[in-house]
Write an enzyme that holds these catalytic residues in place. Sequence first.
Site, short mmCIF file in Angstrom:
data_model
loop_
_atom_site.label_atom_id
_atom_site.label_comp_id
_atom_site.label_asym_id
_atom_site.label_seq_id
_atom_site.Cartn_x
_atom_site.Cartn_y
_atom_site.Cartn_z
N ARG A 1 62.55 86.02 82.44
CA ARG A 1 63.08 85.78 81.03
C ARG A 1 64.64 86.04 81.03
O ARG A 1 65.13 86.87 81.70
CB ARG A 1 62.51 86.72 79.84
CG ARG A 1 62.79 86.72 78.64
CD ARG A 1 62.22 85.37 78.02
NE ARG A 1 62.19 85.53 76.58
CZ ARG A 1 62.04 84.65 75.92
NH1 ARG A 1 61.74 83.16 76.28
NH2 ARG A 1 61.94 84.52 74.39
N THR B 1 58.34 73.55 75.83
CA THR B 1 58.52 74.34 76.64
C THR B 1 57.53 73.78 77.79
O THR B 1 56.78 72.76 77.54
CB THR B 1 57.79 75.60 76.22
OG1 THR B 1 58.67 76.43 75.32
CG2 THR B 1 57.06 76.44 77.24
N GLY C 1 54.48 75.63 73.00
CA GLY C 1 54.09 75.65 71.39
C GLY C 1 54.84 76.73 70.51
O GLY C 1 54.43 76.94 69.73
N GLY C 2 55.95 77.48 71.03
CA GLY C 2 56.62 78.40 70.52
C GLY C 2 55.52 79.33 70.16
O GLY C 2 54.75 79.91 70.85
O1 DON Z 1 59.58 82.34 74.40
C1 DON Z 1 59.33 81.67 73.44
O2 DON Z 1 58.32 82.14 72.78
C2 DON Z 1 59.94 80.38 72.94
N1 DON Z 1 61.28 80.29 73.42
C3 DON Z 1 59.06 79.21 73.36
C4 DON Z 1 59.49 77.88 73.13
C5 DON Z 1 58.60 76.79 73.22
O3 DON Z 1 57.63 77.07 73.51
C6 DON Z 1 58.97 75.59 72.75
N2 DON Z 1 58.01 74.63 72.96
N3 DON Z 1 57.30 74.06 72.41
#
Ligand code: DON
Length: 585
Positions: free
Chosen positions: A116, A392, A483-484
């Site tokens: 990360r 992502t 999917g955030g």
């Molecule tokens: O780490 C996280 O939870 C976010 N930065 C993830 C971002 C994400 O999944 C974007 N896409 N769909």
Amino acid sequence: MLLKLKYTRTMMGCFLSIVRRRWIAAILAVLPMLSAVVVEAAHPAAVRGSGGAVASAAPAATEAGLEILRAGGNAADAAVATALALAVVFPQAGNLGGGGFAVVRFGEEVNTLDFREIAPAAAAHDMYLDDDGKPRPDASLVGPLAAGVPGSPAGLFELHRKFGHLPWAQVVVPAIRLARDGFVVNTRLHRSLAASEELLQRFPETAAVWLPEGRPPSAGSVKKLPELAAILEAYGARGAPAITEGPVAAAVELAARRHGGVLTAADLAAYRPLWREPVRFSAHGWQVASVPLPSSGGIIIGETLGLLDRLGWQERPRFGADRYHLLTEAFRRAYADRFLLGDPRTSLAGASELLASGWLDVRAAEIQTESAVDSERVRPWSQDRVEAHLETTHLSVMDGAGNAVALTTTLNGSFGCGLLVPGAGFFLNNEMDDFAVAPGRPNLYGLVQGEANAVGPGKRMLSSMSPTVAWNGRQVVVLGTPGGSRIPTATVQVLLNIIVDGDALQAAVDRPRIHHQWMPDALFAEADAVSPETARALEDRGHELRVTKTIGEVIAVRRLADGTMEAAQDPRGPGAAGVVRPEGE
Ligand code: DON
């Protein structure tokens, strides 16, 4: 002014690169004799073979992983090759300038790699607020001030160092080839570039590469990325220091400074990925290992499964209002507890508290079977943002021995902060927005987060990424999704479809899903997730239902009890699944 990388100009650099190309060409020439490989769109059924499996969001990246498996590489080799290929052909999220997590199961040993991003040394608690304490619009999202210190270069290198089998230089080859010789721009990339045109246009360095003649390259055209190819060659020759030290790190610092960022070459050099204990739990006869803090994903999945077990969820009729109601109430609690989470050094709770049976009993006892409980509403959040500009990417890999890697990586928003490092060809992330940048302000995903996740130098921002591996005897499932905030809920539903309801892999991935994240207090459902009758029953219990386009894009592979491997790709996205079939299979 574009930076010219010095190493490509030295005699030694030229010599090394010629030698490397020769032996790599020799290896590639013998590959097709080793085994047959199949890459097919996974619809309507998952593809099957017993020599290994790869699923990712892009056909060329899946091909890269299969190529490495076929060359005798193991799951770690193939995962790195797939991830690096994604950094070329899926620049929305595949990256060298971002970070992620991997769950790695080799034999019976399970580890998680945390690569990360971290906040730069110059980051400060209130860096995104104006003098009145109000959030400065887009400061944590656009431009390099939004960028955390990239974790991918050292992270992927470390994954290979600990578990890889083939030489490092060899696993980088497919990505180099794609960047140097070019790849076909698919419709998805074209559309993503078009959707982010305004962001990309802000940075001349980015526009020069991705908006030639002022427009995104058209779908079907061939795109070459020579600067990125050169960086990948250096990475293949020298490993992480080729990016985190020397001229590339200096280019990052220069570009960041020019556009108001605080990222330095020293930040890049100081970054270290970390091996951490996975979050582990058992459910319905399966062992599950998922990602620990600083991702909330494993805790949310574990808490949800623990609550459902206590509520007798599996005994309720499938697709009925009872199941959706209880799943929603479990999600609501798990996401409420997320408010306490952050970097393990500052988190106010962790897996040992939130997955303790005492706490799960308390939470389960709060849940009423007949009515929803209001989440306290903080402020409205625009659902549209979640669906327009986010990417992502996840990959799931298994080798012929059943070793598994689930790896999720991202720049956060599509193309991260929008700035492409000149001369290096990769985007910087905008992961700083995953911190609680302003009190009470929901982030890009509508998540309301706590002080435990405040900005601080060197801190890792809280994530929702949830690469997960589950096993039961010889059966192994490897999965994850973009999917955030919807990542853990999508992941756990696919897992439940398999471990509770016995779905085949593709069916488990295909089924419509729901999502609730405590705040905003709404139950999101994909179009076909609930029948009109069930929707009415849920509304009668007090849920506010909102139809949403997609909840995740799950990418999964599985080994069945008889040793057959399957790879599935979610119909929600145009990815690719493939398997290795030994001769004669
Ligand atoms: O780490 C996280 O939870 C976010 N930065 C993830 C971002 C994400 O999944 C974007 N896409 N769909």
